[in-house]
Scaffold this motif. Structure first.
Motif, mmCIF file in Angstrom:
data_model
loop_
_atom_site.group_PDB
_atom_site.id
_atom_site.type_symbol
_atom_site.label_atom_id
_atom_site.label_comp_id
_atom_site.label_asym_id
_atom_site.label_seq_id
_atom_site.Cartn_x
_atom_site.Cartn_y
_atom_site.Cartn_z
ATOM 1 N N UNK A 140 0.120 5.931 -17.541
ATOM 2 C CA UNK A 140 1.404 5.297 -17.309
ATOM 3 C C UNK A 140 1.939 4.645 -18.604
ATOM 4 N N UNK A 141 1.111 3.796 -19.238
ATOM 5 C CA UNK A 141 1.538 3.077 -20.447
ATOM 6 C C UNK A 141 1.667 4.035 -21.629
ATOM 7 N N UNK A 142 0.757 5.012 -21.673
ATOM 8 C CA UNK A 142 0.794 5.983 -22.763
ATOM 9 C C UNK A 142 2.166 6.677 -22.833
ATOM 10 N N UNK A 143 2.725 6.988 -21.637
ATOM 11 C CA UNK A 143 3.956 7.781 -21.586
ATOM 12 C C UNK A 143 5.184 6.985 -21.142
ATOM 13 N N UNK A 144 5.045 5.643 -21.123
ATOM 14 C CA UNK A 144 6.157 4.794 -20.687
ATOM 15 C C UNK A 144 6.689 5.226 -19.315
ATOM 16 N N UNK A 145 5.735 5.528 -18.397
ATOM 17 C CA UNK A 145 6.166 5.919 -17.050
ATOM 18 C C UNK A 145 6.470 4.662 -16.243
ATOM 19 N N UNK A 146 7.041 4.881 -15.065
ATOM 20 C CA UNK A 146 7.280 3.778 -14.129
ATOM 21 C C UNK A 146 6.461 4.070 -12.874
ATOM 22 N N UNK A 147 5.450 3.231 -12.605
ATOM 23 C CA UNK A 147 4.602 3.472 -11.429
ATOM 24 C C UNK A 147 5.054 2.599 -10.273
ATOM 25 N N UNK A 148 5.184 3.207 -9.094
ATOM 26 C CA UNK A 148 5.438 2.425 -7.884
ATOM 27 C C UNK A 148 4.118 2.421 -7.111
ATOM 28 N N UNK A 149 3.539 1.236 -6.958
ATOM 29 C CA UNK A 149 2.200 1.158 -6.358
ATOM 30 C C UNK A 149 2.298 0.818 -4.871
ATOM 31 N N UNK A 150 1.745 1.690 -4.019
ATOM 32 C CA UNK A 150 1.814 1.489 -2.562
ATOM 33 C C UNK A 150 0.437 1.046 -2.064
ATOM 34 N N UNK A 151 0.269 -0.219 -1.709
ATOM 35 C CA UNK A 151 -1.081 -0.663 -1.292
ATOM 36 C C UNK A 151 -1.434 -0.226 0.129
ATOM 37 N N UNK A 152 -2.721 -0.286 0.449
ATOM 38 C CA UNK A 152 -3.189 0.133 1.779
ATOM 39 C C UNK A 152 -2.569 -0.691 2.873
ATOM 40 N N UNK A 153 -2.395 -2.003 2.605
ATOM 41 C CA UNK A 153 -1.877 -2.863 3.672
ATOM 42 C C UNK A 153 -0.505 -2.376 4.127
ATOM 43 N N UNK A 154 0.276 -1.807 3.184
ATOM 44 C CA UNK A 154 1.598 -1.276 3.544
ATOM 45 C C UNK A 154 1.426 0.019 4.332
ATOM 46 N N UNK A 155 0.529 0.868 3.844
ATOM 47 C CA UNK A 155 0.308 2.150 4.528
ATOM 48 C C UNK A 155 -0.111 1.902 5.984
ATOM 49 N N UNK A 156 -0.790 0.788 6.199
ATOM 50 C CA UNK A 156 -1.288 0.490 7.534
ATOM 51 C C UNK A 156 -0.133 0.237 8.490
ATOM 52 N N UNK A 157 0.861 -0.539 8.017
ATOM 53 C CA UNK A 157 1.982 -0.839 8.925
ATOM 54 C C UNK A 157 3.029 0.258 8.881
ATOM 55 N N UNK A 158 3.149 0.915 7.719
ATOM 56 C CA UNK A 158 4.175 1.949 7.621
ATOM 57 C C UNK A 158 3.618 3.169 6.892
ATOM 58 N N UNK A 159 2.988 4.079 7.651
ATOM 59 C CA UNK A 159 2.298 5.214 7.031
ATOM 60 C C UNK A 159 3.227 6.119 6.219
ATOM 61 N N UNK A 160 4.538 5.984 6.463
ATOM 62 C CA UNK A 160 5.457 6.896 5.766
ATOM 63 C C UNK A 160 5.958 6.265 4.461
ATOM 64 N N UNK A 161 5.482 5.045 4.162
ATOM 65 C CA UNK A 161 6.090 4.301 3.048
ATOM 66 C C UNK A 161 6.047 5.075 1.738
ATOM 67 N N UNK A 162 4.965 5.796 1.468
ATOM 68 C CA UNK A 162 4.920 6.474 0.160
ATOM 69 C C UNK A 162 5.949 7.593 0.082
ATOM 70 N N UNK A 163 6.203 8.262 1.220
ATOM 71 C CA UNK A 163 7.223 9.321 1.230
ATOM 72 C C UNK A 163 8.598 8.692 1.000
ATOM 73 N N UNK A 164 8.832 7.532 1.639
ATOM 74 C CA UNK A 164 10.121 6.851 1.438
ATOM 75 C C UNK A 164 10.300 6.412 -0.013
ATOM 76 N N UNK A 165 9.207 5.966 -0.657
ATOM 77 C CA UNK A 165 9.295 5.558 -2.070
ATOM 78 C C UNK A 165 9.631 6.753 -2.949
ATOM 79 N N UNK A 166 9.014 7.893 -2.675
ATOM 80 C CA UNK A 166 9.315 9.102 -3.460
ATOM 81 C C UNK A 166 10.798 9.417 -3.324
ATOM 82 N N UNK A 167 11.287 9.338 -2.069
ATOM 83 C CA UNK A 167 12.692 9.636 -1.780
ATOM 84 C C UNK A 167 13.605 8.627 -2.492
ATOM 85 N N UNK A 168 13.288 7.341 -2.364
ATOM 86 C CA UNK A 168 14.165 6.300 -2.910
ATOM 87 C C UNK A 168 14.199 6.314 -4.439
#
Length: 1478
Positions: free
Chosen positions: A476-504
């Motif tokens: 990430x730092x090597x290439x100046x990327x932007x990481x959106x980190x989705x923790x497990x606690x979020x996945x637990x309440x909203x299993x689709x959250x990572x797909x929504x982040x990709x979309x957003x």
């Protein structure tokens, strides 16, 4: 070799064929199966309990569970499920009826929600044994009525008549139907047994593996290492990762670096590159300058620091990680400890210790959440070193002065960070990554994934390690990327959250595991309008798992309509040591997708790649994980032994050589060499090249086009009988069996344990709280069938434990190594268990074939040629012993008593003590004589008895018993001493009394008033018919009437008394003792123990039969010494009584029973100081003799000697006697002669009736002690019980005895002449010119000549008793002694109080008393099975767990195994659990 069928087309064809019958159901995944998300803290409030991840570092277990049903989706494979269903359908045709285990209703209450087992519809037969006692104390030892009245039944004859009716209860009870079911199951034809017998010669068990000639063998050429593309040189790549951070932090400060989400999945904070740089700088400065003093800094560059950050705080973690890099200290990220005893926590402590860590960085919030002691300090976690905790929140950091700059040098081989990894055994090691490796790895990933500046990536993985760290924090730092980190606690309440982040965020790359694909599929209905069209790479980081292929397919078929490109799915393979091994590069749109490998499971188990062509259910479909990493080189080596290169069609461990890999396990040089510095060798053993490779821990092969395929992990490898199976594959099979009703959230652990020279597979699953017994049992039996069908391997043990009780890894997965440890320690507490040793253990030695009878003469010659002496021994010769004894001139004991009454009327013979130790009654010679006369006159007057009538004496242990005995002799009657019934347990004890009264044809009963009332009471009437008692006379108030004349027997061969006893096998036998035998016995004991009138001995024994009776009633009258009588039952109220009496009277010789010795050892063992304080001193004791009719209990006598040596007991004092029914006293230590000797014999030889002496500590050795010295006038010989020929002294045989005091025969209803002759007057079949008449003791033993000198001046021959012939178990052609198996079993678990074994129809039944809590009951089943298999080479058929005190024990402290067997078969034990081993 043909790869034809591995194409996509072949795969489709195969799939269609397999799924044809099920087409409608297979589209996508059953929506009803809601998926459960992963939690970070197993908070009790979270409705679905904490989810699971595998114990390996990739933590890849996950579940599906909202509907309550659950499948571990890591292994979800539709193809596999169908294969399992098909395999089970095949089994249904040959339906197996497995006996269900019996379980007590009260057992294993997991929680109020749990269903109790419904009561089974049967009525329990009334308990006629009364041996069960609900209290934990064993009931008073009672002699139970014998099983069936069989007096003097022939030893060899068949006891089946007793088995069919156990104490009158028909055997068609529940237990025996189950055993019958078990036998039927075991009779089923097994898979042809492995040709892997051990040849059991007497010396050693030798394994002779015979590989299956038809097993597939690799046929390809030796593989050549495969190179990845060269690592490109990009001009602007930084010289070190820290330099990249400095560059972006100073030039692109506003660019987003990391976005964190809140619990609902909304972005809550974005860390920019500027903030990351400035905060890391502050932290680096603080770490180096602000923690200690200027002269004594706490941290120096190169020190290791623990990073303890929760999974929902990537920002703080990233700052801490880079802060450490800038300060040149080495970060070691670990999980947040939740409790003092986290699963595996101790091993994390080992890692911290081996890395020398004294400092831990964390956040303020996290620190507050750590468990604290009462005074607010953080608890000392188990096994952890003392840590100093540093909070890294900004407000606590010092700003660095303007002139301070971190030292950023070009990356070299110095360590950058340490990533932890858990090994198969559960140990945690730190993989050290150098700065150059960290940089090279980022470069290789950037090239392989084609990252470009400013791209957005969504990371669902753990950012502390593995791909989550490599992509989301470093590359990430090597290439100046932007990481959106989705923790497990979020996945637990909203299993689709990572797909929504990709979309957003229109993210280009997403990092996920298969479980994230599933969660998204489960929830995708909630969101119609997401688009995944921006994704150029969906990196599936556990794509190396063989079961990932179906997850990828299902996800694609569902999300292709949402813009997901098929070529974007990129599985990759990683390992902590080798880092990224291979990754599939994004494909060209429209190009054909890579092929699949459809492999034969059977081939895989032999490590060979075979396309699965037969239409079998056992196929494994694997997808590739792309090509080798840029700049890397890969080879495949054999998983065990030297790192030999595999052939092209062979499965092996993947090894990688590149700059981008781990460099070592920190602080573990030995293990490091074998993993990080591997030089592959050719089949000839010569090294191939000089480039060191790193072992990745993954199993796989390189397929066509240099594509890498992974089929499993080294950690999950189970090698059973030379074939390799993968734990993950077996878990998948278990889940494919309808596990919804039974398994809680798909939580299944599979591991192997080593038992009896092979690995054995154990499957442990968590059971849903609402699962019924029937469902669980049904599931268990089907899992066994499925695994057998698909993997062709047997499961040794299948256990179900209550939900949420398996040890968890930090991310909620099952901690496999800890589960295995619990299993082996017996602390897993299963609620259901099924063991299948009969089907799994195929490498037992061949059963022993008895050699055809060798002729007696050849045995004789053989012994002489071998220089072996015939095994015989004898006591001193009575004729040579001079004793000027006046007693000798009296032939009868009655005459001796009359003579003593005249010569020494006031000499006290007997002293009876009560529990307080006070004398309650004494008898001088005259008093005894007078009282005996009065009893004799009552017998003649009241009882109208004639000489020769039998009289039962029913008295508590005391002097009344002795006077009644001599009264009978004076009247010419034959006394029969009988233990009085126990008032509290009449139903159990009265029938024995009744039986002896009947069998002895007693004309009269002499007793006390109290007992007389008891015999006629209403309670007695409930147990026996009280109307048919013979005349009962109470001797409490006797008329003072002289006897006209004292009876004198016409010859010494006349009967003196009858001795009745119930043997341990439940047989009641009465033996006839003549006057001559009585005098002979008393004389032998007098000579051996040097007894005369000035001596005192203390006796603490039961006085009803055998040597106990002789010592209590006869010896004092003969020898004139004083006997201090201590009734053993008085010890129950005063444990000190016996020892304090011995000390107070300065007794030199004392006699006791094992029960008394055990009471003192257990009860006083920890009170030796108290004994000293009471002034008890045992230094006066010369001999302390245990009276017994069994193998000496060496461990008990040793413990007793050791415990009381502090109060003066000599280590040489304790010894044992040996007697039997035919001769009550064969050995007795006595005063002169050498000390008792001990030997170690080999147990394996003993089973073959051979005696082989071994050294102390030899494996499989048994310590035996000599049973005292042979009495004067006694001869013994060791005889083959079958041929009746004498044996050499290296053989185990029956002990035969010849002596003047042998009993004259059995007293039976029907005088069985042949039996009398066989047991009392029998001759050796050859080799004895004198034609001596011998009596058979029924005990097995051997004679050994020692180096010691006997009293006669010759070398001393020692007699060793091994056990009763009646008790031995004949199994697999070998002879086993129950006590040896019981000793092994008792050692296996602290909660086993007592244990007994018996056989029933060739099945070995082990009964254990559980003294712990009931939930431990099922822990004992595998432990018992293991130890008996390991130490005795026997498979246990049934394990019965009962309450303490259930195993019946007689008054001599011996187990009544036949009674136990009858009670078990009649279903009267009320067991806690009965396990039927398959």
């Amino acid at each position: 070799m043909c790869w034809g069928d591995i194409t996509q087309k072949g795969y489709e064809k195969k799939r269609a064929k397999l799924l044809a019958p099920y087409v409608p159901q297979t589209q996508g995944v059953d929506p009803a199966l809601q998926k459960e998300s992963r939690t970070q803290m197993p908070a009790p409030s979270a409705t679905p309990a904490s989810a699971s991840s595998s114990s390996s570092s990739s933590s890849s277990k996950f579940h599906r569970a909202r509907s309550g049903g659950a499948r571990d989706e890591r292994y979800r494979s539709d193809i596999h499920t169908e294969a399992v269903q098909a395999a089970l359908a095949k089994h249904k045709e040959q339906k197996m009826a497995l006996p269900m285990p019996t379980k007590r209703r009260s057992t294993f209450v997991q929680s109020p929600a749990d269903a109790c087992t419904p009561p089974e519809n049967f009525s329990v037969p009334p308990d006629v044994t009364a041996t069960t006692s609900s209290s934990s104390a064993r009931p008073a030892a009672i002699d139970l009525p014998p099983s069936g009245i069989v007096k003097g039944m022939h030893k060899g004859s068949n006891r089946s008549s007793l088995m069919d009716t156990a104490d009158g209860v028909p055997v068609s009870s529940r237990v025996s139907t189950k055993i019958q079911q078990l036998l039927n199951t075991l009779k089923r034809p097994k898979r042809p047994p492995l040709k892997e017998f051990f040849v059991d010669d007497f010396e050693e068990i030798v394994e002779v593996p015979q590989p299956d000639p038809n097993q597939p063998k690799p046929e390809g050429r030796q593989m050549t290492p495969v190179k990845g593309e060269p690592l490109g040189v990009v001009c602007n790549w930084p010289p070190a990762l820290e330099a990249a951070l400095q560059r972006w932090g100073t030039t692109q400060a506003k660019c987003p670096c990391l976005t964190a989400l809140d619990v609902t999945g909304k972005p809550v904070y974005t860390l920019t590159y500027g903030k990351l740089w400035s905060r890391s700088l502050k932290l680096a400065y603080t770490l180096l300058n602000k923690l200690g003093t200027k002269n004594e800094p706490v941290l120096k560059p190169g020190d290791r620091v623990a990073l303890v950050y929760p999974n929902n705080d990537p920002v703080m973690f990233m700052v801490a990680f880079y802060g450490c890099l800038l300060a040149e200290v080495i970060p070691v990220p670990i999980e947040v400890p939740l409790t003092r005893k986290d699963a595996g926590g101790q091993q994390i402590g080992f890692l911290l210790g081996s890395c020398g860590i004294a400092l831990a960085l964390t956040t303020e919030v996290c620190l507050k959440g750590l468990p604290k002691t009462q005074n607010g300090e953080i608890v000392q976690f188990k096994g952890w070193p003392r840590l100093k905790w540093v909070v890294t929140d900004s407000k606590y950091l010092s700003k660095s002065p303007k002139d301070w700059q971190p030292n950023i040098s070009a990356a070299g081989t110095e360590p950058a960070y340490i990533e932890y990894k858990t090994s198969k055994e559960g140990s945690v090691m730190g993989v050290t990554v150098s700065r150059i490796a960290m940089l090279s790895h980022c470069q290789a990933l950037s090239q392989a994934c084609n990252y470009s500046e400013g791209e957005t990536i969504v990371n669902v993985l753990d950012f502390k390690k593995d791909a989550g760290l490599w992509h989301g924090i470093l590359t990430n730092v090597m290439n100046k990327l932007h990481t959106v980190s989705v923790p497990y606690s979020v996945m637990k309440t909203c299993p689709l959250s990572w797909v929504q982040r990709v979309h957003a965020h229109k993210a280009k790359v997403a990092l996920v595991k298969c479980r994230d694909l599933h969660w998204a599929m489960m929830a995708h209905r909630d969101q119609r309008d997401v688009s995944l069209s921006s994704l150029r790479m969906l990196i599936v980081t556990d794509g190396a798992n063989p079961w990932s292929v179906s997850s990828c397919d299902a996800f694609l078929s569902l999300f292709q309509s949402h813009g997901l490109k098929p070529e974007a799915i990129c599985p990759c393979a990683t390992s902590p040591e080798a880092m990224t091994i291979a990754i599939r590069r994004p494909g060209v749109p429209g190009a054909p997708l890579p092929g699949r490998a459809i492999l034969s499971m059977n081939g895989l188990s032999f490590g060979v790649i075979r396309v699965n062509t037969e239409d079998k259910n056992s196929a494994l479909t694997v997808q590739d994980v792309g090509h080798v990493m840029p700049g890397g080189m890969m080879c495949i080596v054999k998983p065990d032994g030297p790192p030999q290169l595999c052939k092209t069609d062979e499965i092996g461990e993947i090894c990688v050589s590149s700059r981008a890999g781990g460099m070592m396990y920190y602080g573990l040089a030995g293990v490091t060499k074998n993993t990080f510095e591997v030089i592959p060798v050719s089949s000839a053993g010569s090294p191939v090249g000089d480039v060191p490779f790193v072992r990745s821990g993954l199993l796989g092969f390189v397929g066509p086009g240099s594509l890498v395929f992974v089929v499993g992990k080294m950690d999950g490898l189970l090698t059973v009988s030379g074939r390799r199976h993968n734990a993950d594959d077996i878990v998948a099979t278990g889940l494919a069996v309808e596990s919804i009703k039974t398994v809680y959230r798909g939580r299944i652990a599979v591991f192997s344990v080593s038992v009896f020279y092979d690995e054995r597979i154990v499957v442990v699953a968590e059971q849903r709280p609402d699962a019924s017994e029937e469902d669980s049992f049904q599931w268990m039996s089907r899992v066994l069938q499925a695994i057998d069908s698909i993997h062709q391997v047997g499961v040794y043990c299948l256990a179900l434990v209550p939900a949420n009780t398996l040890p968890k890894t930090p991310l909620g997965g099952i901690h496999i190594s800890q589960t295995k440890q619990h299993f082996l320690e017996g602390s897993l507490h299963p609620c259901n268990i099924l063991m299948c040793p009969h089907t799994c253990v195929t490498n037992l030695p061949k059963p022993r074939q008895k050699q055809p009878g060798v002729g007696p003469a050849s045995v004789m010659v053989g012994n002489l040629v071998a220089g072996k002496r015939i095994a015989q021994a004898s006591g001193r010769d009575l004729g040579q012993i001079e004793d000027n004894d006046l007693v000798k001139k009296h032939q009868f004991l009655t005459e001796v008593l009359q003579w003593r009454a005249q010569a020494t009327p006031d000499h006290p013979l007997f002293l009876l003590l009560n529990a307080k130790g006070t004398t309650v009654c004494t008898a001088t010679c005259l008093q005894l004589h007078k009282k005996a006369e009065r009893i004799a006159s009552v017998l003649c007057d009241k009882g109208h008895l004639n000489a020769g009538d039998n009289v039962v004496l029913l008295y508590p242990p005391g002097i009344e018993l002795i006077t009644a005995f001599y009264g009978c002799l004076y009247a010419g009657c034959i006394p029969v001493t009988v233990r009085p019934p126990h008032a509290q347990s009449l139903t159990a004890t009265l029938p024995t009394v009744r039986m002896i009264v009947e069998v002895s044809k007693a004309a009269c009963i002499l007793t006390t008033q109290t007992l007389m009332r008891l015999l006629k009471s209403r309670e007695a009437a409930a147990a026996v018919d009280v109307k048919t008692w013979p005349t009962i006379i109470d001797t409490d108030d006797l008329p003072r009437k002289r006897l006209s004349q004292i009876y004198k027997p016409p010859t010494p061969e006349m009967l003196a008394y009858l001795d009745f006893s119930v043997s341990t096998t439940g047989m009641l036998t009465g033996v006839k003792m003549s006057h001559a035998a009585v005098s002979g016995l008393c004389r032998a004991i007098k000579l051996q123990c040097e007894l005369y009138s000035s001596r005192q001995i203390a006796i603490c024994l039961d006085p009803y039969c055998g040597l106990g009776f002789v010592l209590w009633c006869l010896c004092s009258v003969y020898s004139g010494h004083q006997s201090i009588l201590i009734p053993p039952m008085e010890l129950e109220s005063n444990l000190f009584l016996w020892l304090s009496t011995v000390s107070q009277y300065k007794i030199r010789d004392t006699f006791c029973s094992y029960s008394v010795m055990e009471l003192c050892t257990k009860g006083l063992g920890n009170q030796v100081e108290m004994l000293k304080a009471r002034g008890i001193n045992l230094s006066c004791v010369r001999t302390c003799v245990v009276v017994a009719e069994e193998r000496p209990r060496v461990s008990l006598t040793h413990s007793f000697s050791k415990l009381f040596k502090d109060i003066g007991l000599s280590s040489r004092a304790v010894s044992t006697t040996f007697g039997s029914r035919v001769n009550v006293a064969i050995c007795l230590q006595g005063t002169s002669g050498p000390d008792p000797t001990t030997v170690y014999v080999d147990l394996k030889s003993l089973r073959h009736d051979r005696v082989r002496l071994v050294e102390r500590g030899a494996p499989q050795s048994l310590l035996l002690s000599e049973s005292g010295k042979i009495l004067p006038g006694v001869k013994v010989v060791i005889v083959n019980p079958e041929t009746k020929g004498p044996l050499g002294d290296s053989h185990l045989g029956e002990i035969w005895v010849n002596s003047p005091h042998t009993a004259s025969g059995y007293y039976t209803i029907y005088d069985n002449e042949t039996l009398q002759a066989d047991h009392f007057n029998t001759r050796l079949s050859f080799g004895d010119a004198a034609q001596t008449l011998w009596a058979r003791t029924g005990y097995l033993g051997f004679v050994r000549r020692t180096e010691l000198t006997a009293a006669s001046g010759e070398r001393h021959d020692a007699l060793y008793v091994v056990g009763a012939l009646d008790e031995t178990l004949e199994l697999r052609g070998l002879r086993y002694h129950p006590i040896d198996i019981e000793t092994s079993v008792s050692r296996t678990h602290r909660s086993i109080a007592e244990c007994a074994v018996f056989t029933w129809t060739n099945l070995l039944v082990v009964v254990v008393e559980l003294c712990g809590c009931e939930q431990e009951a099922l822990d004992l089943v595998p432990l018992v099975t293991n130890v008996v298999l390991e130490e005795h080479y026997l498979i246990v058929g049934v394990v019965v767990v009962v309450d303490p005190g259930v195993i019946p024990i007689n008054s001599r402290g011996e187990k009544q195994r036949m009674h136990l067997r009858d009670s078990f078969l009649a279903d009267q034990l009320d067991p806690i659990y009965v396990a039927y081993n398959m």
